[in-house]
Scaffold this active site. Structure first.
Site, PDB file in Angstrom:
ATOM      1  N   LYS A 104      30.699 -81.564 -18.281  1.00  0.00           N
ATOM      2  CA  LYS A 104      30.365 -82.993 -18.314  1.00  0.00           C
ATOM      3  C   LYS A 104      28.862 -83.182 -18.194  1.00  0.00           C
ATOM      4  O   LYS A 104      28.264 -83.943 -18.929  1.00  0.00           O
ATOM      5  CB  LYS A 104      31.043 -83.771 -17.166  1.00  0.00           C
ATOM      6  CG  LYS A 104      32.532 -83.993 -17.263  1.00  0.00           C
ATOM      7  CD  LYS A 104      32.958 -85.107 -18.171  1.00  0.00           C
ATOM      8  CE  LYS A 104      33.209 -84.652 -19.568  1.00  0.00           C
ATOM      9  NZ  LYS A 104      34.337 -83.885 -19.913  1.00  0.00           N
ATOM     10  N   TRP A 109      28.877 -86.849 -39.956  1.00  0.00           N
ATOM     11  CA  TRP A 109      28.448 -85.875 -38.954  1.00  0.00           C
ATOM     12  C   TRP A 109      28.095 -84.626 -39.751  1.00  0.00           C
ATOM     13  O   TRP A 109      28.981 -84.008 -40.347  1.00  0.00           O
ATOM     14  CB  TRP A 109      29.590 -85.620 -37.974  1.00  0.00           C
ATOM     15  CG  TRP A 109      29.199 -84.888 -36.727  1.00  0.00           C
ATOM     16  CD1 TRP A 109      28.680 -85.431 -35.580  1.00  0.00           C
ATOM     17  CD2 TRP A 109      29.334 -83.485 -36.477  1.00  0.00           C
ATOM     18  NE1 TRP A 109      28.475 -84.447 -34.651  1.00  0.00           N
ATOM     19  CE2 TRP A 109      28.873 -83.250 -35.163  1.00  0.00           C
ATOM     20  CE3 TRP A 109      29.802 -82.405 -37.217  1.00  0.00           C
ATOM     21  CZ2 TRP A 109      28.860 -81.986 -34.589  1.00  0.00           C
ATOM     22  CZ3 TRP A 109      29.784 -81.146 -36.652  1.00  0.00           C
ATOM     23  CH2 TRP A 109      29.316 -80.954 -35.344  1.00  0.00           C
ATOM     24  N   GLU A 125      27.023 -82.041 -21.348  1.00  0.00           N
ATOM     25  CA  GLU A 125      27.343 -82.880 -22.510  1.00  0.00           C
ATOM     26  C   GLU A 125      26.525 -84.168 -22.541  1.00  0.00           C
ATOM     27  O   GLU A 125      26.012 -84.558 -23.577  1.00  0.00           O
ATOM     28  CB  GLU A 125      28.823 -83.308 -22.477  1.00  0.00           C
ATOM     29  CG  GLU A 125      29.794 -82.316 -23.052  1.00  0.00           C
ATOM     30  CD  GLU A 125      31.230 -82.810 -22.954  1.00  0.00           C
ATOM     31  OE1 GLU A 125      31.963 -82.632 -23.917  1.00  0.00           O
ATOM     32  OE2 GLU A 125      31.631 -83.375 -21.900  1.00  0.00           O
ATOM     33  N   ASN A 173      35.538 -86.871 -45.398  1.00  0.00           N
ATOM     34  CA  ASN A 173      35.536 -86.308 -44.049  1.00  0.00           C
ATOM     35  C   ASN A 173      36.165 -84.921 -44.167  1.00  0.00           C
ATOM     36  O   ASN A 173      37.216 -84.787 -44.784  1.00  0.00           O
ATOM     37  CB  ASN A 173      36.383 -87.257 -43.173  1.00  0.00           C
ATOM     38  CG  ASN A 173      36.645 -86.719 -41.788  1.00  0.00           C
ATOM     39  OD1 ASN A 173      36.089 -85.708 -41.393  1.00  0.00           O
ATOM     40  ND2 ASN A 173      37.499 -87.413 -41.054  1.00  0.00           N
ATOM     41  N   GLY A 174      35.534 -83.872 -43.638  1.00  0.00           N
ATOM     42  CA  GLY A 174      36.116 -82.518 -43.732  1.00  0.00           C
ATOM     43  C   GLY A 174      35.112 -81.550 -44.327  1.00  0.00           C
ATOM     44  O   GLY A 174      33.920 -81.861 -44.453  1.00  0.00           O
ATOM     45  N   HIS A 233      27.493 -61.558  -7.863  1.00  0.00           N
ATOM     46  CA  HIS A 233      27.484 -60.596  -8.977  1.00  0.00           C
ATOM     47  C   HIS A 233      26.549 -61.030 -10.097  1.00  0.00           C
ATOM     48  O   HIS A 233      26.716 -60.610 -11.240  1.00  0.00           O
ATOM     49  CB  HIS A 233      28.905 -60.390  -9.502  1.00  0.00           C
ATOM     50  CG  HIS A 233      29.834 -59.834  -8.467  1.00  0.00           C
ATOM     51  ND1 HIS A 233      29.688 -58.574  -7.955  1.00  0.00           N
ATOM     52  CD2 HIS A 233      30.878 -60.394  -7.819  1.00  0.00           C
ATOM     53  CE1 HIS A 233      30.621 -58.366  -7.032  1.00  0.00           C
ATOM     54  NE2 HIS A 233      31.351 -59.464  -6.926  1.00  0.00           N
ATOM     55  N   ARG A 237      33.547 -91.227 -32.714  1.00  0.00           N
ATOM     56  CA  ARG A 237      33.950 -89.904 -33.198  1.00  0.00           C
ATOM     57  C   ARG A 237      32.750 -88.970 -33.317  1.00  0.00           C
ATOM     58  O   ARG A 237      32.911 -87.758 -33.401  1.00  0.00           O
ATOM     59  CB  ARG A 237      34.630 -90.034 -34.565  1.00  0.00           C
ATOM     60  CG  ARG A 237      35.905 -90.829 -34.524  1.00  0.00           C
ATOM     61  CD  ARG A 237      36.392 -91.143 -35.914  1.00  0.00           C
ATOM     62  NE  ARG A 237      36.862 -89.965 -36.617  1.00  0.00           N
ATOM     63  CZ  ARG A 237      38.078 -89.473 -36.545  1.00  0.00           C
ATOM     64  NH1 ARG A 237      38.975 -90.066 -35.792  1.00  0.00           N
ATOM     65  NH2 ARG A 237      38.442 -88.409 -37.220  1.00  0.00           N
ATOM     66  N   LYS A 253      33.511 -86.546 -31.115  1.00  0.00           N
ATOM     67  CA  LYS A 253      34.721 -86.761 -30.317  1.00  0.00           C
ATOM     68  C   LYS A 253      35.885 -85.930 -30.860  1.00  0.00           C
ATOM     69  O   LYS A 253      36.589 -85.274 -30.116  1.00  0.00           O
ATOM     70  CB  LYS A 253      35.080 -88.253 -30.339  1.00  0.00           C
ATOM     71  CG  LYS A 253      36.308 -88.612 -29.512  1.00  0.00           C
ATOM     72  CD  LYS A 253      35.989 -88.538 -28.053  1.00  0.00           C
ATOM     73  CE  LYS A 253      37.181 -88.791 -27.163  1.00  0.00           C
ATOM     74  NZ  LYS A 253      36.943 -88.263 -25.814  1.00  0.00           N
ATOM     75  N   CYS A 265      32.839 -87.625 -38.442  1.00  0.00           N
ATOM     76  CA  CYS A 265      32.951 -88.381 -39.684  1.00  0.00           C
ATOM     77  C   CYS A 265      34.048 -89.430 -39.561  1.00  0.00           C
ATOM     78  O   CYS A 265      35.061 -89.206 -38.924  1.00  0.00           O
ATOM     79  CB  CYS A 265      33.265 -87.535 -40.900  1.00  0.00           C
ATOM     80  SG  CYS A 265      32.038 -86.335 -41.334  1.00  0.00           S
ATOM     81  N   GLU A 298      34.657 -77.868 -15.597  1.00  0.00           N
ATOM     82  CA  GLU A 298      34.693 -79.189 -16.232  1.00  0.00           C
ATOM     83  C   GLU A 298      33.483 -80.032 -15.771  1.00  0.00           C
ATOM     84  O   GLU A 298      32.880 -80.745 -16.580  1.00  0.00           O
ATOM     85  CB  GLU A 298      36.024 -79.875 -15.891  1.00  0.00           C
ATOM     86  CG  GLU A 298      36.208 -81.288 -16.408  1.00  0.00           C
ATOM     87  CD  GLU A 298      36.080 -81.454 -17.922  1.00  0.00           C
ATOM     88  OE1 GLU A 298      36.063 -80.457 -18.654  1.00  0.00           O
ATOM     89  OE2 GLU A 298      35.982 -82.608 -18.359  1.00  0.00           O
TER      90      GLU A 298
HETATM   91  C1  G6P Z   1      35.288 -82.190 -28.598  1.00  0.00           C
HETATM   92  C2  G6P Z   1      35.121 -83.309 -27.604  1.00  0.00           C
HETATM   93  C3  G6P Z   1      35.599 -82.849 -26.217  1.00  0.00           C
HETATM   94  C4  G6P Z   1      37.021 -82.339 -26.300  1.00  0.00           C
HETATM   95  C5  G6P Z   1      37.180 -81.241 -27.365  1.00  0.00           C
HETATM   96  C6  G6P Z   1      38.656 -80.934 -27.631  1.00  0.00           C
HETATM   97  O1  G6P Z   1      34.411 -81.156 -28.306  1.00  0.00           O
HETATM   98  O2  G6P Z   1      33.775 -83.716 -27.548  1.00  0.00           O
HETATM   99  O3  G6P Z   1      35.532 -83.930 -25.327  1.00  0.00           O
HETATM  100  O4  G6P Z   1      37.412 -81.837 -25.062  1.00  0.00           O
HETATM  101  O5  G6P Z   1      36.630 -81.698 -28.604  1.00  0.00           O
HETATM  102  O6  G6P Z   1      39.237 -82.067 -28.189  1.00  0.00           O
HETATM  103  P1  G6P Z   1      40.769 -82.415 -28.137  1.00  0.00           P
HETATM  104  O7  G6P Z   1      40.871 -83.723 -28.878  1.00  0.00           O
HETATM  105  O8  G6P Z   1      41.470 -81.304 -28.870  1.00  0.00           O
HETATM  106  O9  G6P Z   1      41.189 -82.509 -26.731  1.00  0.00           O
END
Ligand code: G6P
Length: 608
Positions: A485, A73, A488, A97-98, A504, A27, A603, A2, A481
């Site tokens: 990626k 969102w 995502e 937003n919230g 395992h 965002r 984001k 949002c 990670e």
């Molecule tokens: C969301 C984003 C990720 C990020 C995570 C934590 O899921 O899409 O890319 O790693 O939040 O966010 P932060 O701002 O706390 O690192």
């Protein structure tokens, strides 16, 4: 997650509102809307991108001097035009937003008074609630204050009223909101990027603040109505920092910005700078003194940075370290220990679970807190005793890249600072680490040059439905990670395993259709990893190996090797994540997904 933009100005604010929304697109959102006052209230909403909203505004030739705008969102109710903000009650419009936790109770009592709800959102309850307050308190600012005092949960809101056309009201608790003081008017937005088009003079609102924006100025009050002054900051962000420039996507731009982002983040040790607790704030030496353990709290990619740091903190600084997912820690019964340094890692500094986990640790009596964050005035930074601001610059792509590597740089400095304080960093060792850190931007640059080869691999990958990532030791979190990626942004199902766990369970999945990506630095675990790779080959699995020069893993049918530079010791995870970022980026390109704004993701996750 949002985004809000509010504007009152002497010129037409519609282009400013739309440009602000574009800057907040990163965002994460699924619908957009705006409301302006020009004699009467006009509202436009689109169940899609800001571009669709802009087309509607164009078609209507909308023009006004005051307005509110929003990217939504979905939380309460599906993404649709009906649920998109602003929500209206009488001549009053609200963006939010919230999440309002007591909205069902508010809704029932308002329905009992005759209010009819048109959407499934919690926001509509705010609009009707403010409207109901106007009956007894005709002053809009006062009505918003009384209404927000009844809200439980998180909010940043913007309010406009037809009957009161010369001011906009904004308020925040839990969700971010800042004011912008411009040449032609007053503005508010969820983050600075949205306002750079009109001003760099910003005022960060505190939790519970309400503000009135007028053409000739603004005022801020607390929930009890008492006036407060908030400092005016000059943002150091330049408008260029949030422009795409020569790149196709923000993610690509941000991957390639990593050498510079690392150089900026490590500026304090450039030249002759030594390792010092001072890097973490003036009180760091005092707060670090007597620290016997470290607890890292974070979400998503930031959590993976914490997992790498655990290997560093235990092996170099010899400090027992626990790394927890913030949403788990905040709700579980844990055993607090006062001599713990609580490290919260967050790119945005807004993540609701990380903020709540930090507050929870504090209520358990753990006062030694350090935020590693990319946004200086964020809630998480303000809540922490110590801070390290990574200087990655704004990260717009939802998939975090440069924020991650700069977090690792900060955590490497923290490891060395704690090791030095504990007498575990002899002078020669310190110099060796400093040299490696100073050289890191150049080393990353070299890895980026592997892009053409990785692009070829990505072509083969994009047709796959699943992928398995393997790593060992401090590169296991890098495998995690890499898998994150890939899923995502390319929506390929990917899982990461510590390579020793292969037999395992996950080995059962391996066949010719399951590519296996191995993070294979030439470290002390290489021989073990090679045996794990044999296990994959023996089952017909196709291997993609990111090996350091000198790893001596022979290329053969079904075994593809990409040679990285020389092994980079403790900091090797920083280098090894780069090809994985590039691999997922190029796989997503081949698949044609929305790289910077992947479906369903946001984001900044400012709600639970
Ligand atoms: C969301 C984003 C990720 C990020 C995570 C934590 O899921 O899409 O890319 O790693 O939040 O966010 P932060 O701002 O706390 O690192």
């Amino acid at each position: 997650m949002c985004g809000i933009v509010t504007a009152i100005a002497t010129n037409n604010v519609v282009p400013v509102l739309l440009e602000g929304l574009r800057k907040l697109e990163y965002r994460g959102y699924d619908s957009a809307g705006l409301a302006v006052l020009s004699g009467s209230l006009s509202r436009l909403r689109a169940a899609g991108r800001v571009a669709e909203l802009a087309a509607l505004a164009d078609a209507r030739q909308l023009s006004a001097n005051i307005g509110i705008a929003h990217t939504r969102w979905a939380t309460h109710g599906v993404p649709s035009e009906r649920n998109a903000h602003p929500h209206i009650s009488g001549g009053l419009a609200v963006v939010h937003n919230g999440i309002i936790e007591n909205f069902e109770a508010i809704k029932s009592s308002l329905e009992a008074r005759g209010y009819v709800f048109e959407s499934e959102t919690d926001t509509e309850a705010i609009a009707h609630l403010v409207h109901s307050k106007l009956e007894t308190h005709p002053d809009l600012f006062e009505a918003v204050r009384l209404a927000t005092n009844e809200l439980v949960g998180a909010y940043a809101i913007g309010v406009l009223a037809e009957a009161d056309p010369f001011r906009a009201i904004v308020a925040r608790r839990g969700s971010p909101l800042l004011l912008g003081i411009g040449e032609q008017g007053m503005y508010a937005a969820s983050d600075t990027a949205a306002l750079l088009q009109v001003t760099r003079k910003v005022v960060y609102l505190e939790d519970g603040d309400l503000a009135e924006l007028r053409l000739d100025g603004y005022r801020v009050v607390r929930p009890d109505g008492e006036a407060v002054e908030r400092e005016v900051h000059l943002s150091s962000l330049s408008a260029d920092a949030v422009e795409l420039g020569q790149f196709r996507h923000y993610m690509q731009k941000e991957i390639f910005e990593q050498p510079q982002a690392l150089g900026n983040t490590l500026e304090m040790i450039a030249g002759g700078g030594a390792i010092s607790p001072q890097h973490f704030g003036a009180r760091a030496a005092e707060i670090f003194d007597g620290v016997r353990r470290v607890l890292v709290l974070a979400c998503g990619t930031s959590y993976h940075a914490g997992l790498v740091a655990r290997y560093w903190l235990e092996s170099v600084a010899k400090i027992p370290t626990t790394v927890e997912i913030a949403s788990e820690y905040r709700y579980r019964e844990s055993v607090p220990e006062a001599d713990t340094l609580v490290v919260v890692i967050s790119q945005s500094g807004e993540t609701a679970d990380t903020l709540a986990a930090l507050k929870h640790a504090k209520t358990l009596g753990m006062a030694r807190t350090l935020a590693i964050c990319n946004v200086p005035e964020s809630a998480i930074v303000r809540e922490s005793a110590l801070r390290f601001i990574t200087r990655a610059g704004p990260e717009i792509g939802v998939a975090s890249t440069k924020a991650f590597t700069t977090q690792l740089a900060a955590l490497a400095l923290l490891t060395l600072a704690l090791a030095k304080l504990n007498g575990r960093l002899p002078e020669a060792e310190e110099q060796r680490h400093l040299t490696a850190l100073r050289h890191l931007p150049v080393a990353v640059q070299k890895v980026l040059e592997l892009e053409p080869e990785i692009e070829k691999w990505a072509q083969r990958f994009a047709s796959k439905e699943h992928a398995l990532f393997l790593g060992r030791g401090r590169h296991w979190p890098i495998a995690m990670e890499g898998a994150l990626k890939l899923k995502e942004i390319s929506y390929i199902h990917a899982e990461a395993y510590a390579a020793g766990e292969l037999k395992h369970g996950p080995l059962a999945l391996v066949d010719k259709d399951m590519p296996v990506i191995a993070v294979s630095p030439a470290d002390e675990l290489l021989e073990k990893l090679k045996s794990n790779l044999q296990e994959v080959r023996a089952r017909g699995g196709e291997l993609y190996v990111f090996a350091d020069a000198g790893s001596e893993i022979p290329e053969s049918e079904g075994v593809h090797i990409l040679h990285m530079p020389e092994h980079y010791g403790m900091l090797s995870p920083v280098l090894h994540v780069i090809p994985l970022q590039l691999l997922s980026y190029h796989a997503a390109l081949v698949k044609g997904t929305d790289v910077d704004k992947p479906r369903n993701l946001a984001k900044s996750v400012t709600v639970e």
